[in-house]
Design an enzyme around this catalytic site. Structure first.
Site, PDB file in Angstrom:
ATOM      1  N   ASP A 144       0.855  -1.182   0.000  1.00  0.00           N
ATOM      2  CA  ASP A 144       0.000   0.000   0.000  1.00  0.00           C
ATOM      3  C   ASP A 144       0.896   1.239   0.000  1.00  0.00           C
ATOM      4  O   ASP A 144       1.721   1.396   0.892  1.00  0.00           O
ATOM      5  CB  ASP A 144      -0.881  -0.015   1.256  1.00  0.00           C
ATOM      6  N   CYS A 160     -25.025   4.400  20.030  1.00  0.00           N
ATOM      7  CA  CYS A 160     -24.428   3.057  20.112  1.00  0.00           C
ATOM      8  C   CYS A 160     -25.451   1.997  19.734  1.00  0.00           C
ATOM      9  O   CYS A 160     -25.158   1.075  18.962  1.00  0.00           O
ATOM     10  CB  CYS A 160     -23.907   2.778  21.524  1.00  0.00           C
TER      11      CYS A 160
END
Length: 340
Positions: free
Chosen positions: A63, A283
């Site tokens: 990468d 959440c």
């Protein structure tokens, strides 16, 4: 596909990467997925676990935005270097995009593998798309082949660039055809310019270039054949439980299948486990969304080892945290009491 570990109690595939550790014949392991899903953390953690059961392991980042140095808090470069705290785990960071410039620099200076081929290399690089990546990747593979690592793990670039190496043999074939065409087209003129040693006045040599290209093609074709052998190669897909990541994962698995590359493991990162009765609306909403996509993953990939990894409160950096994270790749994560 390679044999995965089965949990005989419920006839489900084990939700770990233990099958990769157990498959001793594996030489090449690729870790890939969409950007930002935790590929580097996963590849580093898998490398740590493999180092416990293999003689020697090499972790390579392809990468361009290298993260291995950040993950281990240690600087890596184009040469393999032992990771601090390990005796059999090394890492290196290479850029498969642009090393043709370095190759051309060597050509102009009359040294290295491309000596005496500067202008011709440049013409070739512009004439055939992808030749720079193909040749630099082949050079890396030649280097890796000369080293005696038992297992090599690739921390790949984001999806889209990951599978380019599969096209490299074709690209190099085109390069050879182009050089051959140039040789045929300008042969008579070149014969009049060649010196006694078979070189052009500026030191370029067409035959030398063809030999080097042929050598690279042979190397990459050999390794490409190994990539398609399920006993030698597997691909670990990394994703998060969101639509775009799931879409990219499906696209990648389809592409891997078309190239006959084995994949039987998916790591799902950043899972939330809010406690029952939690008053964190965000959440709970996010967990509900994640649960929907997690169910889709389990339904779509019922023949895969699907590893569920939690979202942690601390960044996974440094040897100790990576080792802790790596344990969850082989021992299923159990949410705290009261977690959903």
């Amino acid at each position: 596909m390679s044999t995965a570990v089965i949990n005989t109690d419920d006839d489900q595939l084990e939700p770990t990467l233990q099958s990769i550790l157990d498959q001793k014949s594996l030489r090449w392991i690729f870790v890939g997925g969409k950007g930002g899903v935790g590929k580097t953390t996963t590849s580093c953690s898998l490398a740590i676990q493999l180092a416990k059961v293999r003689r020697s392991v090499l972790l390579i980042s392809t990468d361009p935005a290298h993260n291995l140095s950040d993950a281990f808090s240690q600087k890596f470069g184009k040469e393999a270097r032992l990771i601090n705290g390990f005796e059999n785990l090394s890492a290196m960071e290479i850029d498969p995009n642009g090393s043709i410039q370095e190759l051309m620099g060597q050509a102009e200076e009359g040294e290295g593998p491309a000596a005496g081929m500067g202008g011709m290399m440049q013409d070739l690089a512009f004439a055939i798309p992808g030749i720079d990546e193909a040749m630099s990747f082949a050079e890396v593979l030649k280097q890796v082949k000369s080293l005696s690592y038992e297992t090599i793990i690739f921390d790949t670039a984001p999806t889209g660039h990951t599978l380019r190496f599969l096209q490299f043999p074709t690209v190099l074939e085109k390069a050879l055809a182009k050089v051959s065409q140039l040789s045929t087209q300008f042969g008579p003129m070149l014969n009049g310019l060649l010196g006694a040693n078979g070189s052009l006045p500026n030191g370029q040599n067409l035959n030398e270039m063809m030999e080097k290209l042929e050598g690279l093609r042979e190397t990459i074709s050999e390794v490409n054949g190994q990539f398609k052998d399920e006993n030698l190669t597997t691909f670990v897909c990394v994703c998060i439980p969101e639509f775009l990541s799931l879409y990219e994962t499906e696209r990648m698995i389809q592409e891997l299948g078309s190239y006959h590359i084995d994949t039987h493991c998916i790591v799902v990162n950043q899972l939330l486990f809010p406690k029952k009765g939690s008053d964190c609306d965000q959440c709970n909403a996010r967990r509900k969304m994640q649960k929907k996509y997690l169910e889709q993953i389990e339904e779509l990939y019922d023949e895969f080892n699907v590893v569920k990894m939690p979202l942690l409160v601390e960044e996974v950096r440094g040897k100790e945290r990576l080792e802790k994270f790596s344990e969850m790749l082989i021992t299923p994560y159990v949410p705290p009491a009261g977690g959903l």
